[in-house]
Design a protein around this motif. Structure first.
Motif, PDB file in Angstrom:
ATOM      1  N   PRO A  48      79.317  48.364  35.530  1.00  0.00           N
ATOM      2  CA  PRO A  48      80.232  47.335  35.012  1.00  0.00           C
ATOM      3  C   PRO A  48      81.380  47.040  35.972  1.00  0.00           C
ATOM      4  O   PRO A  48      81.825  47.919  36.699  1.00  0.00           O
ATOM      5  CB  PRO A  48      80.777  47.958  33.723  1.00  0.00           C
ATOM      6  CG  PRO A  48      80.106  49.246  33.523  1.00  0.00           C
ATOM      7  CD  PRO A  48      79.323  49.586  34.740  1.00  0.00           C
ATOM      8  N   TYR A  61      87.946  38.041  27.647  1.00  0.00           N
ATOM      9  CA  TYR A  61      86.849  38.689  26.917  1.00  0.00           C
ATOM     10  C   TYR A  61      85.927  37.621  26.313  1.00  0.00           C
ATOM     11  O   TYR A  61      84.705  37.669  26.472  1.00  0.00           O
ATOM     12  CB  TYR A  61      87.391  39.603  25.805  1.00  0.00           C
ATOM     13  CG  TYR A  61      86.282  40.073  24.901  1.00  0.00           C
ATOM     14  CD1 TYR A  61      85.537  41.190  25.228  1.00  0.00           C
ATOM     15  CD2 TYR A  61      85.930  39.348  23.763  1.00  0.00           C
ATOM     16  CE1 TYR A  61      84.466  41.585  24.444  1.00  0.00           C
ATOM     17  CE2 TYR A  61      84.862  39.736  22.971  1.00  0.00           C
ATOM     18  CZ  TYR A  61      84.131  40.851  23.314  1.00  0.00           C
ATOM     19  OH  TYR A  61      83.073  41.226  22.537  1.00  0.00           O
ATOM     20  N   PHE A 111      83.703  35.723  28.840  1.00  0.00           N
ATOM     21  CA  PHE A 111      82.504  36.444  29.290  1.00  0.00           C
ATOM     22  C   PHE A 111      81.515  36.609  28.136  1.00  0.00           C
ATOM     23  O   PHE A 111      80.321  36.389  28.301  1.00  0.00           O
ATOM     24  CB  PHE A 111      82.888  37.805  29.870  1.00  0.00           C
ATOM     25  CG  PHE A 111      83.579  37.704  31.207  1.00  0.00           C
ATOM     26  CD1 PHE A 111      82.902  37.174  32.297  1.00  0.00           C
ATOM     27  CD2 PHE A 111      84.895  38.115  31.383  1.00  0.00           C
ATOM     28  CE1 PHE A 111      83.527  37.056  33.544  1.00  0.00           C
ATOM     29  CE2 PHE A 111      85.524  38.010  32.618  1.00  0.00           C
ATOM     30  CZ  PHE A 111      84.842  37.478  33.700  1.00  0.00           C
ATOM     31  N   ALA A 112      82.050  36.974  26.969  1.00  0.00           N
ATOM     32  CA  ALA A 112      81.153  37.258  25.843  1.00  0.00           C
ATOM     33  C   ALA A 112      80.358  36.019  25.445  1.00  0.00           C
ATOM     34  O   ALA A 112      79.185  36.122  25.086  1.00  0.00           O
ATOM     35  CB  ALA A 112      81.949  37.805  24.667  1.00  0.00           C
ATOM     36  N   CYS A 152      80.275  42.452  27.410  1.00  0.00           N
ATOM     37  CA  CYS A 152      81.678  42.667  27.721  1.00  0.00           C
ATOM     38  C   CYS A 152      82.360  43.556  26.676  1.00  0.00           C
ATOM     39  O   CYS A 152      82.123  43.398  25.479  1.00  0.00           O
ATOM     40  CB  CYS A 152      82.364  41.299  27.785  1.00  0.00           C
ATOM     41  SG  CYS A 152      84.018  41.371  28.442  1.00  0.00           S
ATOM     42  N   TYR A 157      77.314  48.019  29.456  1.00  0.00           N
ATOM     43  CA  TYR A 157      78.255  46.920  29.688  1.00  0.00           C
ATOM     44  C   TYR A 157      78.158  46.348  31.099  1.00  0.00           C
ATOM     45  O   TYR A 157      77.837  47.060  32.046  1.00  0.00           O
ATOM     46  CB  TYR A 157      79.699  47.401  29.466  1.00  0.00           C
ATOM     47  CG  TYR A 157      80.001  47.682  28.014  1.00  0.00           C
ATOM     48  CD1 TYR A 157      80.447  46.674  27.170  1.00  0.00           C
ATOM     49  CD2 TYR A 157      79.812  48.956  27.476  1.00  0.00           C
ATOM     50  CE1 TYR A 157      80.705  46.917  25.830  1.00  0.00           C
ATOM     51  CE2 TYR A 157      80.065  49.214  26.129  1.00  0.00           C
ATOM     52  CZ  TYR A 157      80.507  48.186  25.319  1.00  0.00           C
ATOM     53  OH  TYR A 157      80.755  48.434  23.993  1.00  0.00           O
ATOM     54  N   VAL A 171      80.882  44.039  31.987  1.00  0.00           N
ATOM     55  CA  VAL A 171      82.302  43.817  32.286  1.00  0.00           C
ATOM     56  C   VAL A 171      83.151  44.547  31.246  1.00  0.00           C
ATOM     57  O   VAL A 171      82.823  44.542  30.053  1.00  0.00           O
ATOM     58  CB  VAL A 171      82.652  42.302  32.233  1.00  0.00           C
ATOM     59  CG1 VAL A 171      84.154  42.076  32.380  1.00  0.00           C
ATOM     60  CG2 VAL A 171      81.929  41.510  33.317  1.00  0.00           C
TER      61      VAL A 171
END
Ligand code: ADP
Ligand code: MG
Length: 213
Positions: A2, A24, A27-28, A34, A81, A83
């Protein structure tokens, strides 16, 4: 392995938590795996979700509380993960060096004010200490609550450019959407504010490109 992006600035109120949440969500929403790490013992993100979050809207957010792991280095090789975004408390503490040494990028949000621009000095010194141990650690400053259309933001940028770390091209504007979205424990993407969403996307992409450079 990650990528670990830590948001840090010794002062409160500069946008660490707001930008952590928004990065967050950026990215998610692209199905990047993430995790949002709440390293603030006062747990402001955790509190926000406990108090305001509705099960439906926040049930899927991956908040990782500090008490759920022993050392930050455990995150570095976490198989689940891609990130981690780490939000940090608004004061200098010895744990920060451990966090920085496990990070790939430290993002220092700086509110668009001379007082905040001058206050980042100690945070920068601490990041530099961590860089002596982990040479791969990168860092950058992002101007938050920028007041668009004035020379003031340019003056702040020029003040910040005296520090060794790059001042990111992306500026985060002073927009009510950032505060209002927290009401729903969500992000500017859920708030559907295209200008703010564009800024956060640009910020995330700039960090990624700095990580790859
Ligand atoms: N770009 C922005 N525009 C408007 N309000 C903002 C912005 N960034 C942060 N805020 C507001 O400023 C306050 C402090 O932000 P916060 O993220 O809690 O800072 P920190 O985590 O560094 O203490 C919050 O009320 C937040 O809603
Ligand atoms: Mg905070």
């Amino acid at each position: 392995m990650p990528r670990i992006i830590t948001l840090s600035h010794q002062k409160g109120g500069v946008g660490k938590t707001t930008l952590s949440l928004n990065l967050y969500h950026y990215f998610a929403k692209q199905n990047v795996r993430c995790g949002l790490v709440d390293s603030d013992p006062q747990g402001s993100i955790t509190k926000l979700y406990e108090r305001l979050g509705q099960q439906d809207s926040w049930g899927n957010i991956n908040i990782i509380e500090r008490k759920s792991f022993k050392k930050f280095e455990e995150l570095e090789e976490h198989p689940d993960y891609d990130v981690f975004i780490i939000d940090t408390p608004p004061y200098l503490d010895t744990n920060l060096v451990e966090i920085y040494q496990s990070s790939d990028f430290v993002l220092i949000p700086c509110k668009c004010s001379p007082l905040d621009a001058l206050a980042i000095e100690e945070t920068i010194e601490l990041v530099k200490q961590a860089q002596e141990v982990f040479k791969g650690l990168k860092a950058g400053i992002v101007i938050n609550q920028a007041i668009t259309g004035t020379d003031f933001t340019k003056q702040i940028r020029s003040l910040l450019s005296n520090y060794e770390f790059p001042v990111l091209d992306t500026e985060i504007g002073n927009r009510v959407a950032y505060s209002r979205s927290l009401f729903n424990s969500q992000s500017v993407f859920v708030e559907k504010n295209p200008k703010a969403a564009q800024e956060v996307a640009a910020l995330a992409e700039e960090i990624i490109s700095l990580l790859q450079s």
